[in-house]
Design a protein around this motif. Sequence first.
Motif, PDB file in Angstrom:
ATOM      1  N   ASN A 332       0.830  -1.199   0.000  1.00 27.43           N
ATOM      2  CA  ASN A 332       0.000   0.000   0.000  1.00 27.43           C
ATOM      3  C   ASN A 332       0.869   1.255   0.000  1.00 27.43           C
ATOM      4  OD1 ASN A 332      -3.055  -0.881   0.674  1.00 27.43           O
ATOM      5  ND2 ASN A 332      -1.612  -2.239   1.722  1.00 27.43           N
ATOM      6  N   ASN A 333       0.602   2.141  -0.954  1.00 25.32           N
ATOM      7  CA  ASN A 333       1.366   3.376  -1.075  1.00 25.32           C
ATOM      8  C   ASN A 333       0.423   4.544  -1.338  1.00 25.32           C
ATOM      9  OD1 ASN A 333       2.548   5.371  -3.375  1.00 25.32           O
ATOM     10  ND2 ASN A 333       4.156   4.874  -1.899  1.00 25.32           N
ATOM     11  N   ILE A 334       0.718   5.679  -0.736  1.00 24.75           N
ATOM     12  CA  ILE A 334      -0.023   6.905  -0.995  1.00 24.75           C
ATOM     13  C   ILE A 334       0.986   8.019  -1.277  1.00 24.75           C
ATOM     14  CG2 ILE A 334      -0.159   7.587   1.448  1.00 24.75           C
ATOM     15  CD1 ILE A 334      -2.960   8.723   0.785  1.00 24.75           C
ATOM     16  N   SER A 335       0.687   8.857  -2.234  1.00 26.36           N
ATOM     17  CA  SER A 335       1.592   9.945  -2.578  1.00 26.36           C
ATOM     18  C   SER A 335       0.786  11.160  -2.991  1.00 26.36           C
ATOM     19  CB  SER A 335       2.543   9.539  -3.709  1.00 26.36           C
ATOM     20  OG  SER A 335       1.818   9.244  -4.884  1.00 26.36           O
ATOM     21  N   THR A 336       1.380  12.335  -2.836  1.00 28.39           N
ATOM     22  CA  THR A 336       0.750  13.579  -3.257  1.00 28.39           C
ATOM     23  C   THR A 336       1.834  14.528  -3.745  1.00 28.39           C
ATOM     24  OG1 THR A 336      -0.729  15.388  -2.602  1.00 28.39           O
ATOM     25  CG2 THR A 336       0.857  14.627  -0.956  1.00 28.39           C
ATOM     26  N   ASN A 337       1.462  15.372  -4.691  1.00 32.69           N
ATOM     27  CA  ASN A 337       2.425  16.321  -5.250  1.00 32.69           C
ATOM     28  C   ASN A 337       1.695  17.579  -5.661  1.00 32.69           C
ATOM     29  OD1 ASN A 337       3.910  17.463  -7.887  1.00 32.69           O
ATOM     30  ND2 ASN A 337       5.421  16.505  -6.550  1.00 32.69           N
ATOM     31  N   ASN A 377      -2.095  16.679  -7.113  1.00 32.38           N
ATOM     32  CA  ASN A 377      -2.652  15.347  -7.286  1.00 32.38           C
ATOM     33  C   ASN A 377      -2.446  14.502  -6.033  1.00 32.38           C
ATOM     34  OD1 ASN A 377       0.235  15.323  -8.731  1.00 32.38           O
ATOM     35  ND2 ASN A 377      -0.139  13.300  -7.833  1.00 32.38           N
ATOM     36  N   MET A 378      -3.342  13.542  -5.866  1.00 30.95           N
ATOM     37  CA  MET A 378      -3.269  12.577  -4.774  1.00 30.95           C
ATOM     38  C   MET A 378      -3.468  11.195  -5.379  1.00 30.95           C
ATOM     39  SD  MET A 378      -3.038  12.188  -1.374  1.00 30.95           S
ATOM     40  CE  MET A 378      -3.656  13.672  -0.591  1.00 30.95           C
ATOM     41  N   ASP A 379      -2.572  10.240  -5.036  1.00 26.87           N
ATOM     42  CA  ASP A 379      -2.606   8.916  -5.646  1.00 26.87           C
ATOM     43  C   ASP A 379      -2.482   7.830  -4.578  1.00 26.87           C
ATOM     44  OD1 ASP A 379      -2.156   9.637  -8.710  1.00 26.87           O
ATOM     45  OD2 ASP A 379      -0.783  10.855  -7.534  1.00 26.87           O
ATOM     46  N   PRO A 387       2.550 -11.061  -8.621  1.00 29.33           N
ATOM     47  CA  PRO A 387       3.372 -10.083  -9.349  1.00 29.33           C
ATOM     48  C   PRO A 387       2.609  -9.453 -10.514  1.00 29.33           C
ATOM     49  CG  PRO A 387       4.595 -12.113  -8.956  1.00 29.33           C
ATOM     50  CD  PRO A 387       3.175 -12.399  -8.572  1.00 29.33           C
ATOM     51  N   GLY A 388       2.618  -8.129 -10.564  1.00 28.61           N
ATOM     52  CA  GLY A 388       1.977  -7.411 -11.661  1.00 28.61           C
ATOM     53  C   GLY A 388       0.566  -6.965 -11.387  1.00 28.61           C
ATOM     54  N   GLU A 389      -0.086  -7.502 -10.334  1.00 27.87           N
ATOM     55  CA  GLU A 389      -1.453  -7.071 -10.030  1.00 27.87           C
ATOM     56  C   GLU A 389      -1.413  -5.730  -9.311  1.00 27.87           C
ATOM     57  OE1 GLU A 389      -5.604  -8.838  -8.168  1.00 27.87           O
ATOM     58  OE2 GLU A 389      -3.681  -9.601  -7.438  1.00 27.87           O
ATOM     59  N   GLU A 390      -2.272  -4.807  -9.754  1.00 25.59           N
ATOM     60  CA  GLU A 390      -2.204  -3.447  -9.217  1.00 25.59           C
ATOM     61  C   GLU A 390      -3.564  -2.764  -9.337  1.00 25.59           C
ATOM     62  OE1 GLU A 390      -0.297   0.538 -10.971  1.00 25.59           O
ATOM     63  OE2 GLU A 390       1.213  -0.928 -10.347  1.00 25.59           O
ATOM     64  N   PHE A 391      -3.952  -2.063  -8.282  1.00 21.82           N
ATOM     65  CA  PHE A 391      -5.182  -1.254  -8.273  1.00 21.82           C
ATOM     66  C   PHE A 391      -4.812   0.143  -7.782  1.00 21.82           C
ATOM     67  CE2 PHE A 391      -8.758   0.437  -5.746  1.00 21.82           C
ATOM     68  CZ  PHE A 391      -9.664   0.638  -6.777  1.00 21.82           C
ATOM     69  N   SER A 392      -5.342   1.164  -8.435  1.00 20.62           N
ATOM     70  CA  SER A 392      -5.001   2.531  -8.043  1.00 20.62           C
ATOM     71  C   SER A 392      -6.208   3.448  -8.161  1.00 20.62           C
ATOM     72  CB  SER A 392      -3.858   3.074  -8.913  1.00 20.62           C
ATOM     73  OG  SER A 392      -4.268   3.182 -10.265  1.00 20.62           O
ATOM     74  N   ILE A 393      -6.227   4.452  -7.305  1.00 15.09           N
ATOM     75  CA  ILE A 393      -7.217   5.526  -7.349  1.00 15.09           C
ATOM     76  C   ILE A 393      -6.454   6.847  -7.339  1.00 15.09           C
ATOM     77  CG2 ILE A 393      -9.165   6.624  -6.198  1.00 15.09           C
ATOM     78  CD1 ILE A 393      -9.854   3.983  -4.924  1.00 15.09           C
ATOM     79  N   SER A 394      -6.835   7.751  -8.222  1.00 11.78           N
ATOM     80  CA  SER A 394      -6.125   9.017  -8.340  1.00 11.78           C
ATOM     81  C   SER A 394      -7.111  10.181  -8.430  1.00 11.78           C
ATOM     82  CB  SER A 394      -5.224   9.033  -9.588  1.00 11.78           C
ATOM     83  OG  SER A 394      -4.315   7.961  -9.571  1.00 11.78           O
ATOM     84  N   GLY A 395      -6.697  11.306  -7.885  1.00  8.09           N
ATOM     85  CA  GLY A 395      -7.466  12.537  -8.005  1.00  8.09           C
ATOM     86  C   GLY A 395      -6.532  13.679  -8.340  1.00  8.09           C
ATOM     87  N   GLU A 431     -10.022  22.442 -13.352  1.00  8.80           N
ATOM     88  CA  GLU A 431     -10.212  21.072 -13.833  1.00  8.80           C
ATOM     89  C   GLU A 431     -10.106  20.102 -12.664  1.00  8.80           C
ATOM     90  OE1 GLU A 431      -7.315  18.470 -16.438  1.00  8.80           O
ATOM     91  OE2 GLU A 431      -8.423  19.863 -17.719  1.00  8.80           O
ATOM     92  N   TYR A 432     -11.117  19.237 -12.525  1.00  7.89           N
ATOM     93  CA  TYR A 432     -11.143  18.238 -11.467  1.00  7.89           C
ATOM     94  C   TYR A 432     -11.219  16.854 -12.129  1.00  7.89           C
ATOM     95  CZ  TYR A 432     -12.693  22.388  -8.902  1.00  7.89           C
ATOM     96  OH  TYR A 432     -12.792  23.656  -8.377  1.00  7.89           O
ATOM     97  N   THR A 433     -10.414  15.930 -11.628  1.00 12.49           N
ATOM     98  CA  THR A 433     -10.345  14.611 -12.250  1.00 12.49           C
ATOM     99  C   THR A 433     -10.339  13.519 -11.184  1.00 12.49           C
ATOM    100  OG1 THR A 433      -9.036  15.531 -14.055  1.00 12.49           O
ATOM    101  CG2 THR A 433      -9.059  13.141 -13.841  1.00 12.49           C
ATOM    102  N   ALA A 434     -11.099  12.453 -11.447  1.00  9.31           N
ATOM    103  CA  ALA A 434     -11.069  11.241 -10.619  1.00  9.31           C
ATOM    104  C   ALA A 434     -10.832  10.059 -11.556  1.00  9.31           C
ATOM    105  CB  ALA A 434     -12.379  11.072  -9.862  1.00  9.31           C
ATOM    106  N   GLN A 435      -9.950   9.149 -11.153  1.00  5.22           N
ATOM    107  CA  GLN A 435      -9.564   8.047 -12.035  1.00  5.22           C
ATOM    108  C   GLN A 435      -9.272   6.796 -11.220  1.00  5.22           C
ATOM    109  OE1 GLN A 435      -6.504   9.025 -14.883  1.00  5.22           O
ATOM    110  NE2 GLN A 435      -5.670   6.955 -14.865  1.00  5.22           N
ATOM    111  N   THR A 436      -9.633   5.641 -11.773  1.00  3.22           N
ATOM    112  CA  THR A 436      -9.289   4.373 -11.151  1.00  3.22           C
ATOM    113  C   THR A 436      -8.806   3.402 -12.225  1.00  3.22           C
ATOM    114  OG1 THR A 436     -10.113   2.527  -9.809  1.00  3.22           O
ATOM    115  CG2 THR A 436     -11.686   3.557 -11.306  1.00  3.22           C
ATOM    116  N   ASP A 437      -7.784   2.616 -11.914  1.00  4.06           N
ATOM    117  CA  ASP A 437      -7.200   1.661 -12.863  1.00  4.06           C
ATOM    118  C   ASP A 437      -6.916   0.351 -12.145  1.00  4.06           C
ATOM    119  OD1 ASP A 437      -6.514   3.396 -15.400  1.00  4.06           O
ATOM    120  OD2 ASP A 437      -5.834   4.564 -13.679  1.00  4.06           O
TER     121      ASP A 437
END
Length: 798
Positions: A332-337, A377-379, A387-395, A431-437
């Motif tokens: 689990n990782n969280i980052s912001t910039n 941004n916040m991720d 290995p290779g499985e990944e879920f992410s949410i970004s704003g 501009e506001y963005t929400a994204q999930t992958d």
Amino acid sequence: MKRILLLSIGLIFMLNAKAQFPGMGGGQKVTVTGRINAIILDSLTNKPVDYATVSLLKVKDGKAVNGGVTDEKGKIVLQNVAPDEYKLTIGFMGYKTKTILIKTTPEKPDYNVGSINLSSTANTLKEVSIVGQKAVVENKIDRLVYNAEADATNAGGDATDVMRKVPMLSVDINGNVQLRGSSVRVLINGKPSGTMANSVADALKMLPADQIKSVEVITNPSAKYDAEGSGGIINIITKKSNAEGVSGSVNATTGTRQNAGAFNLTAKTGRFSVNTALGTQIAYPQESRVVFFNQTTANNVTTGVLQDGTSDWTRQAYNGSLGLDYDFNAYNNISTNAKYTRFYNGGPGSSAIFNNNTPSGNIISSTDMSNGNLDWNMDYKLTTKKPGEEFSISGQLTTGKNTNEFVNDYKTASGTPLSYIASNNVGENKEYTAQTDYIYPFSKTVTFEAGGKAIFRNIQSQYGAGQDFDYTQNVGAAYSTIAFNLTKKIQFKGGLRAEYTDISSTVGKNDYFNLFPSAILSQTIKGKTTLKLAYNRRVQRPSLAYLNPFLNKSNLSFDFQGNPDLAPELSDNFEFGYSTYIKGSIINASIFYRNTQNIIEALNKNVGGRILSTFENVGTTESYGFNLFASYNPLPKWTLMSNIAINTYEIKSRPDIQGMNEGTFLNYNFFMRSANSFKGGWSLELFGVLNSPRYTYQSKTEPMVFYGAAVKKDILNKKGTIGLNVLNPFKRDLHIETVTQGENNYQSQNIYYPLRSFGLNFSYKFGKLKFTEKKKIKNDDIKQDQNQQGGQMGGVQQ
């Protein structure tokens, strides 16, 4: 209501993905993992042993679970180590293999081994030289990667210098980038930037070359990417630090044309890291000569206005950023910039005016074009034991404010006032963005990806007394892709992206739905040769620079105004590619076909005997093209690199628009570079660029040639470089001529741009840099005004 609907669609898509793939998180129990650190030293000299092989094996069954090689300081960090008992084995040519027992627990998952001394064997070689270096150019299934960090001659320059060396790209003298004769979307670490949205050229000049890890040229973006960019996507990957302690870099440039400085600092302790960066660029005001001639015909009367003058154009830019990153555990990782950038362009000018070859007076002008942009941004990213499985949410939040102010004071030769025009335009963008992958590897050869995205944009512009332009654009998107091997040597990657766009503004409403398929087939022959066949569909939506209805009268000879009624461009792209490696040499070739509907181009109109420059959907274009990139090493430390890009331009225009370029025209770009490295840390680089005439339906820009050289020297134990560079040393001005002709109007523009320059560069790195990439949100669906047309005197970027 529509915003809520779009966001709900994205959330439903995300929940469906979680339901279909329960392994991505939810109630999953995550085992805490840690990291193992060690430093390998020579027992006699106490110096670091770099490129030593380190293996981590379980004690109970001897199975290898992790490993790697040490860096130039003898350090290694093994990540994602589950609690257990291990044997750490270290080996290297000329040294005795050493094994150490290690035990980690859930309470203490991290283990710092400290320094490990290796003793030499009896038959140690007198001298062992091992060099590990990444290839400058790599070819992948859906992109070509230029590894800037492997190119020593990049030190001291900026991102524009790097882009000129990237295969398939062409860069004009202003720093605007094209791919195969078409505009592209430029991303930083996979995400858009408000600074890029205002001026790609200025944003690239603000990024030091030393901070660039690689540049990805994505000619066939998969459905995972926003569908913008008829030419494709350019993704600039910057260097990131993942080292314990403090590390950073300092870059400075001074010269006859501009001064620039950049400072980067990273501090990391345990699972938490902080990164901050500061930068500035100040261009000296230099006198540019600009000659406009405008001719219109109305009621059988032809009027010609000649404007011959000079301007002192200044550019100032400042930016600052702060980033935070935290690993809760190995999964689990969280980052912001957050990054803020401020630009200023403008300066005074003066011109002599001639009406029908008769002197009519002089004009004193002043222009101020400034903008400020904030990107935040916040991720959040979740990985699993698979290995290779990944879920992410970004704003992401992007907000900016642009100001255009100008004054024109027109007087006769004797000083009698004729007219005084002053205007101010303020534009704001939010501009506001929400994204999930989600990424799920079914096996080593089969990978599935899916995601959803919602973007909410609002543009406001005050362009006259009581006149406001309010433009809202909401985009909802969902995609899925799959990649697998058809055979051992043939790979397939394909997908489908759906995008719904809802637009409302003070001038009307519009909505549309599009499907964007993509597919790539790649075959490997004898391990070194690759064949590629690809198709995709792309879109380009107009940005504020194209839409803004503000009537800009800063130029006495003509007016400029955006068009809020523009429709998006849609393009279909086909490509066949070939790449091979022959004894260290690289050859990459491709042919392509592109069909673009509703192409957006600059257009001149005759409005009441005066030229109005604006944008229109002028018709449909077809383009065939060829690109060849080659790299050759005559000697181990001498590299020759060349890139040739050719494409046709042909348009089927709207019947109500008249232009000067009907038929098929040829655009080409040629780049040649020679780079030598010598003993003592010296390097020499020579390069030259030739751009052919450039065509639109109504205009032609004459060819341009520029060339340069740079010499650099490693200093301070190779942690720093100092260098001297020169651009067009034998001629002060670059003459840029553009002719535009429409119905009952003709315009010629001659700019004498002071290009010749000399500069001194200095860069210094401190601490230990180890690079990682974080997945970031990316909006790349807006067509940018890369030419920054506005009609200002001396508006050429310096």
